[in-house]
Each structure stands twice: as structure tokens, then as C-alpha cells.
Enzyme design. Structure first.
Site, PDB file in Angstrom:
ATOM      1  N   TYR A  11      16.327  19.643 -37.626  1.00  0.00           N
ATOM      2  CA  TYR A  11      15.069  19.340 -36.918  1.00  0.00           C
ATOM      3  C   TYR A  11      14.192  20.585 -36.730  1.00  0.00           C
ATOM      4  O   TYR A  11      13.081  20.654 -37.265  1.00  0.00           O
ATOM      5  CB  TYR A  11      15.410  18.686 -35.570  1.00  0.00           C
ATOM      6  CG  TYR A  11      14.236  18.433 -34.660  1.00  0.00           C
ATOM      7  CD1 TYR A  11      13.036  17.917 -35.151  1.00  0.00           C
ATOM      8  CD2 TYR A  11      14.336  18.690 -33.290  1.00  0.00           C
ATOM      9  CE1 TYR A  11      11.967  17.675 -34.292  1.00  0.00           C
ATOM     10  CE2 TYR A  11      13.280  18.449 -32.433  1.00  0.00           C
ATOM     11  CZ  TYR A  11      12.094  17.945 -32.945  1.00  0.00           C
ATOM     12  OH  TYR A  11      11.042  17.713 -32.103  1.00  0.00           O
ATOM     13  N   THR A 116      19.202  28.898 -26.831  1.00  0.00           N
ATOM     14  CA  THR A 116      18.908  27.727 -25.998  1.00  0.00           C
ATOM     15  C   THR A 116      18.842  28.063 -24.505  1.00  0.00           C
ATOM     16  O   THR A 116      19.522  29.003 -24.041  1.00  0.00           O
ATOM     17  CB  THR A 116      20.009  26.654 -26.207  1.00  0.00           C
ATOM     18  OG1 THR A 116      19.864  25.615 -25.246  1.00  0.00           O
ATOM     19  CG2 THR A 116      21.403  27.218 -26.048  1.00  0.00           C
ATOM     20  N   TYR A 140      28.542  24.309 -25.591  1.00  0.00           N
ATOM     21  CA  TYR A 140      27.395  24.555 -26.473  1.00  0.00           C
ATOM     22  C   TYR A 140      26.628  25.797 -26.018  1.00  0.00           C
ATOM     23  O   TYR A 140      26.388  26.721 -26.799  1.00  0.00           O
ATOM     24  CB  TYR A 140      26.484  23.317 -26.497  1.00  0.00           C
ATOM     25  CG  TYR A 140      25.141  23.579 -27.124  1.00  0.00           C
ATOM     26  CD1 TYR A 140      25.049  23.943 -28.464  1.00  0.00           C
ATOM     27  CD2 TYR A 140      23.962  23.484 -26.377  1.00  0.00           C
ATOM     28  CE1 TYR A 140      23.811  24.211 -29.037  1.00  0.00           C
ATOM     29  CE2 TYR A 140      22.740  23.744 -26.944  1.00  0.00           C
ATOM     30  CZ  TYR A 140      22.667  24.108 -28.276  1.00  0.00           C
ATOM     31  OH  TYR A 140      21.449  24.374 -28.850  1.00  0.00           O
ATOM     32  N   ILE A 206      16.532   5.659 -17.146  1.00  0.00           N
ATOM     33  CA  ILE A 206      16.194   6.911 -16.442  1.00  0.00           C
ATOM     34  C   ILE A 206      17.484   7.397 -15.798  1.00  0.00           C
ATOM     35  O   ILE A 206      18.002   6.754 -14.879  1.00  0.00           O
ATOM     36  CB  ILE A 206      15.110   6.666 -15.370  1.00  0.00           C
ATOM     37  CG1 ILE A 206      13.852   6.094 -16.023  1.00  0.00           C
ATOM     38  CG2 ILE A 206      14.816   7.945 -14.602  1.00  0.00           C
ATOM     39  CD1 ILE A 206      12.765   5.698 -15.023  1.00  0.00           C
ATOM     40  N   ARG A 281      23.227  11.485 -15.482  1.00  0.00           N
ATOM     41  CA  ARG A 281      24.075  11.849 -16.623  1.00  0.00           C
ATOM     42  C   ARG A 281      24.810  13.141 -16.242  1.00  0.00           C
ATOM     43  O   ARG A 281      24.172  14.073 -15.733  1.00  0.00           O
ATOM     44  CB  ARG A 281      23.188  12.073 -17.852  1.00  0.00           C
ATOM     45  CG  ARG A 281      23.925  12.327 -19.139  1.00  0.00           C
ATOM     46  CD  ARG A 281      22.982  12.351 -20.343  1.00  0.00           C
ATOM     47  NE  ARG A 281      22.078  13.504 -20.331  1.00  0.00           N
ATOM     48  CZ  ARG A 281      21.195  13.777 -21.284  1.00  0.00           C
ATOM     49  NH1 ARG A 281      21.082  12.964 -22.330  1.00  0.00           N
ATOM     50  NH2 ARG A 281      20.411  14.834 -21.199  1.00  0.00           N
TER      51      ARG A 281
HETATM   52  N1  UFG Z   1      17.097  11.384 -20.101  1.00  0.00           N
HETATM   53  C1  UFG Z   1      16.974  10.127 -19.562  1.00  0.00           C
HETATM   54  N2  UFG Z   1      17.270   9.067 -20.349  1.00  0.00           N
HETATM   55  C2  UFG Z   1      17.687   9.190 -21.633  1.00  0.00           C
HETATM   56  C3  UFG Z   1      17.813  10.486 -22.189  1.00  0.00           C
HETATM   57  C4  UFG Z   1      17.498  11.573 -21.380  1.00  0.00           C
HETATM   58  O1  UFG Z   1      16.615   9.963 -18.382  1.00  0.00           O
HETATM   59  O2  UFG Z   1      17.966   8.156 -22.281  1.00  0.00           O
HETATM   60  C5  UFG Z   1      16.746  12.538 -19.255  1.00  0.00           C
HETATM   61  C6  UFG Z   1      17.880  13.521 -19.099  1.00  0.00           C
HETATM   62  O3  UFG Z   1      18.698  13.147 -18.038  1.00  0.00           O
HETATM   63  C7  UFG Z   1      17.111  14.817 -18.881  1.00  0.00           C
HETATM   64  C8  UFG Z   1      15.808  14.643 -19.659  1.00  0.00           C
HETATM   65  O4  UFG Z   1      15.709  13.243 -19.899  1.00  0.00           O
HETATM   66  O5  UFG Z   1      16.797  14.932 -17.529  1.00  0.00           O
HETATM   67  C9  UFG Z   1      15.817  15.356 -20.976  1.00  0.00           C
HETATM   68  O6  UFG Z   1      17.005  15.027 -21.678  1.00  0.00           O
HETATM   69  P1  UFG Z   1      17.267  15.420 -23.189  1.00  0.00           P
HETATM   70  O7  UFG Z   1      18.610  14.875 -23.563  1.00  0.00           O
HETATM   71  O8  UFG Z   1      16.095  15.039 -24.017  1.00  0.00           O
HETATM   72  O9  UFG Z   1      17.300  16.998 -23.139  1.00  0.00           O
HETATM   73  P2  UFG Z   1      18.217  17.958 -22.256  1.00  0.00           P
HETATM   74  O10 UFG Z   1      17.315  18.579 -21.233  1.00  0.00           O
HETATM   75  O11 UFG Z   1      19.444  17.338 -21.770  1.00  0.00           O
HETATM   76  O12 UFG Z   1      18.697  18.953 -23.385  1.00  0.00           O
HETATM   77  C10 UFG Z   1      17.966  20.052 -23.796  1.00  0.00           C
HETATM   78  C11 UFG Z   1      18.263  20.358 -25.256  1.00  0.00           C
HETATM   79  C12 UFG Z   1      19.710  20.735 -25.431  1.00  0.00           C
HETATM   80  C13 UFG Z   1      20.055  21.843 -24.488  1.00  0.00           C
HETATM   81  C14 UFG Z   1      19.738  21.458 -23.063  1.00  0.00           C
HETATM   82  C15 UFG Z   1      19.966  22.587 -22.102  1.00  0.00           C
HETATM   83  O13 UFG Z   1      17.939  19.245 -26.039  1.00  0.00           O
HETATM   84  O14 UFG Z   1      19.933  21.164 -26.754  1.00  0.00           O
HETATM   85  O15 UFG Z   1      18.356  21.114 -22.979  1.00  0.00           O
HETATM   86  O16 UFG Z   1      20.063  22.108 -20.822  1.00  0.00           O
HETATM   87  F1  UFG Z   1      21.368  22.148 -24.556  1.00  0.00           F
END
Ligand code: UFG
Length: 328
Positions: A11, A116, A140, A206, A281
Site C-alpha cells: 500500500y 510507525t 509490531y 464503532i 477493540r
Molecule cells: N475502528 C472502528 N471500527 C472499525 C475499524 C477501526 O471503530 O471497524 C477504529 C479503531 O478502534 C481506531 C480507529 O478506528 O480507533 C482507527 O483504526 P485503524 O485500524 O484504521 O487504525 P489504527 O489506529 O488502529 O492503526 C494505525 C495503523 C497501524 C499502527 C497503529 C498504531 O494502521 O499500522 O495505527 O497505533 F500500528
């Protein structure tokens, strides 16, 4: 310059390939294609192989007269990293050290590394500065921090030069609509939201509505993948001009909640997107927002595509054109 892009079929890597071509450099992609896509490299040279394959990498570095290496090839699923930690240490740490060994043995000295915000863990003070104590809360993030620390020592003990870019939430797609996000297992918020208007998912969940934030949902710093790619291209110039080795945050400095992202997606797509409240989560910090002054000043870099409308609009264009990703 001839730039080896390890993980250039993934990506972020594929957007770096596009940005390198747009700025007159020649990217040569090295990718196993385990998670990457041949089509994402478009007309760039592609070598199928692993960063841990020392003989292959030394051959490629010499054959293509590589000046700089950009390294995006890594496993990056936080949950999986806790279930299969060794897989992450072997690929993300050992695989990267083998790549660096091949660089050092062939005299390639410039390294731009995809790191990251997960290296920080759960800092209390926002925005996050690069210098704070880092306490990753998953394998990770720790695997990326280990590589950063090795790079730091190598730069102190040899003429190896590097920049490690700590991404906040990478999102969006190339403005052409032809390069975008295509993960076999999608866990990221924006592509999952867009699956609702595409008819692939009934509702977006959410994860957690009781965080200590204004609307109760998690806040993140969403940065357009093409802005990330632009910073990498600028990183080459920075190192060529003798810029100091080290780590830099790549974010916008502004945070948006999950609810704000869903609302923005409703506006951009013009469709009602059903959202349902779900439990938290595991392992999600309530807020992660970058302080990005270091990259702004050192690289002359500013995000220019990271307003929510452009992020979601570009992702929407990609997903509409490619409902099944590159397989479409
Ligand atoms: N979320 C939802 N519903 C979903 C998916 C995500 O509410 O179906 C929320 C998550 O709880 C989070 C936010 O949306 O609060 C963003 O989630 P993502 O999974 O899109 O991204 P993250 O913040 O978890 O992850 C990112 C990067 C990772 C990295 C991480 C570091 O994508 O590679 O930040 O904290 F490791």
C-alpha cells in the site's frame, strides 16, 4: 536516482513508487508478492524476492546501481503480531538487518525506513514528539523500534545514513484512482466504512464510545498516503545534502474521531452509512496525534492532500473503480 523500493507492491510502497516516478527518479521494486500486488507497481521494474535473501539483494543493488534504499516490506497487523510474534521479529527485524547488511557490503549508504506511531505505545501528552520515551504495546510496534535502534547505532559507528518515518494513520489513494489500498484482511477504518456504500458490509462498527474524548470515540491523525510518499522522496534529498540521521513523525497534527470520519464519509459518498456502536477493540489508545514540526522543517514537507474530503474522496474513487482491489 535509482531507488530500491523494498515492499513497493504494497500500500504505502506503491504510492512511493508513483511519487518517485513523478519526481524523475527510477524505482526498482523488490517484493515477495505475498501481500503486495504486481499491478500496484505499474510500469516500474519488479524483482520478486525477499529482503532476507542476501545474494539476491546484493545482486540487485549492484545490477541496478542503486543509490538509496526505501524499505516498506513488513508485516503490519497489530493483532497478528501478538499471536505470532516470532513471525514479526524474523520478517520485520531480521529481514531488515539482512537488507542493511547487503547495503553495507555493496556500499549503498542511504536508507529510508517505514516506521510507525505504534513505536510510542500510549503516550499521555498530545501531540506526540519524536523524543518522548517509547513504550510499544504490541510486537509490531516493538519490531519497528528495534530496527530504528539498530539504524541509530549503525549511523553512529559507520557512514550509514537513515531516516525512519513514523507514520500515523496512512489512508487515501493515488489521485489517478489506479493505485490504492488492497489488503487481504482489511482492518482499517476508512476502507471498512466505504464497504458499506459499496454494499459489501451492512454497517460500520464503532469500536468504543466511552473514551475520554469529546464524542467518546478514538481520535487519530489521518495522513494521506501520497503525502507520506512525498516525504520519502524529500528524504532522499535530505540525506544527500547531509541531513542528520534519525526518526521523524509523519502526521498532520490534527486529530479526528471515528464518528467524524464516518460523517465525512457520508458527505463525500452522499450515502447514508449505517454505524453501530460496539465494544472497545483491545489495544486501541484513545488518542494519537503527531507533532510533525521536525519533518516540516527538515524536509520542507507539508501535507497537501490530507484534508478529510481529499482523503475519503480519493479512497472512494479507488474502491469504486476497483471493487475487488487489484483483482478487479
Ligand atoms: N475502528 C472502528 N471500527 C472499525 C475499524 C477501526 O471503530 O471497524 C477504529 C479503531 O478502534 C481506531 C480507529 O478506528 O480507533 C482507527 O483504526 P485503524 O485500524 O484504521 O487504525 P489504527 O489506529 O488502529 O492503526 C494505525 C495503523 C497501524 C499502527 C497503529 C498504531 O494502521 O499500522 O495505527 O497505533 F500500528
Amino acid at each position: 536516482m535509482n531507488v530500491l523500493v523494498a515492499g513497493g507492491a504494497g500500500y504505502v510502497g506503491s504510492h512511493a513508487v508513483a511519487a518517485l516516478q513523478e519526481s524523475g527518479h527510477t524505482p526498482i521494486v523488490l517484493d515477495t508478492l505475498e501481500l503486495g500486488h504486481r499491478e500496484a507497481c505499474r510500469d516500474a521494474e519488479l524483482v520478486v524476492g525477499d529482503t532476507a535473501d542476501y545474494d539476491l539483494v546484493t545482486h540487485v543493488l549492484k545490477e541496478f546501481e542503486i543509490d538509496t534504499v526505501m524499505h516498506f516490506a513488513a508485516y503490519s497487523r497489530v493483532g497478528e503480531s501478538m499471536e505470532e510474534p516470532l513471525k514479526y521479529y524474523i520478517n520485520n527485524v531480521v529481514g531488515t538487518l539482512k537488507l542493511i547488511q547487503a547495503m553495507m557490503d555493496t556500499g549503498v549508504k542511504r536508507f529510508i525506513f517505514s516506521s510507525t506511531a505504534a513505536t510510542y505505545g500510549e503516550p499521555e501528552k498530545m501531540p506526540i514528539e519524536e523524543s518522548i520515551t517509547k513504550c510499544p504495546i504490541n510486537v509490531y510496534g516493538h519490531s519497528k523500534l528495534e530496527v530504528e535502534e539498530a539504524c541509530q547505532w549503525l549511523s553512529k559507528t559507520s557512514d550509514f545514513k537513515y531516516v525512519a518515518f513514523r507514520y500515523f494513520n496512512a489512508c487515501g489513494a493515488h489521485k489517478s484512482g489506479e493505485v490504492g489500498e488492497d489488503h487481504e484482511v482489511e482492518t482499517h477504518l476508512i476502507p471498512l466504512i466505504l464497504q458499506v456504500p459499496m454494499g459489501k458490509r451492512e454497517a460500520i462498527s464503532i469500536f468504543g464510545t466511552d473514551y475520554d474524548t469529546p464524542d467518546g470515540t478514538c481520535i487519530r491523525d489521518y495522513i494521506h498516503v501520497s503525502d507520506l510518499a512525498d516525504a520519502h522522496v524529500r528524504g532522499i534529498d535530505y540525506l544527500v545534502k547531509g541531513g542528520e540521521s534519525g526518526a521523524m513523525n509523519l502526521g498532520t497534527g490534527s486529530g479526528y474521531s471515528v464518528r467524524q470520519i464516518i460523517d465525512a464519509a457520508r458527505k463525500v459518498t452522499g450515502q447514508e452509512i449505517k454505524a453501530v456502536e460496539a465494544p472497545r477493540r483491545a489495544g486501541d489508545p484513545s488518542e494519537l496525534v503527531a507533532r510533525a514540526d521536525k519533518a516540516n522543517n527538515a524536509l520542507g514537507w507539508k501535507p497537501v492532500q490530507s484534508d478529510l474530503e481529499t482523503i475519503i474522496g480519493s479512497a472512494w474513487l479507488w474502491h469504486k473503480n476497483h471493487p475487488n482491489g487489484y483483482a478487479s
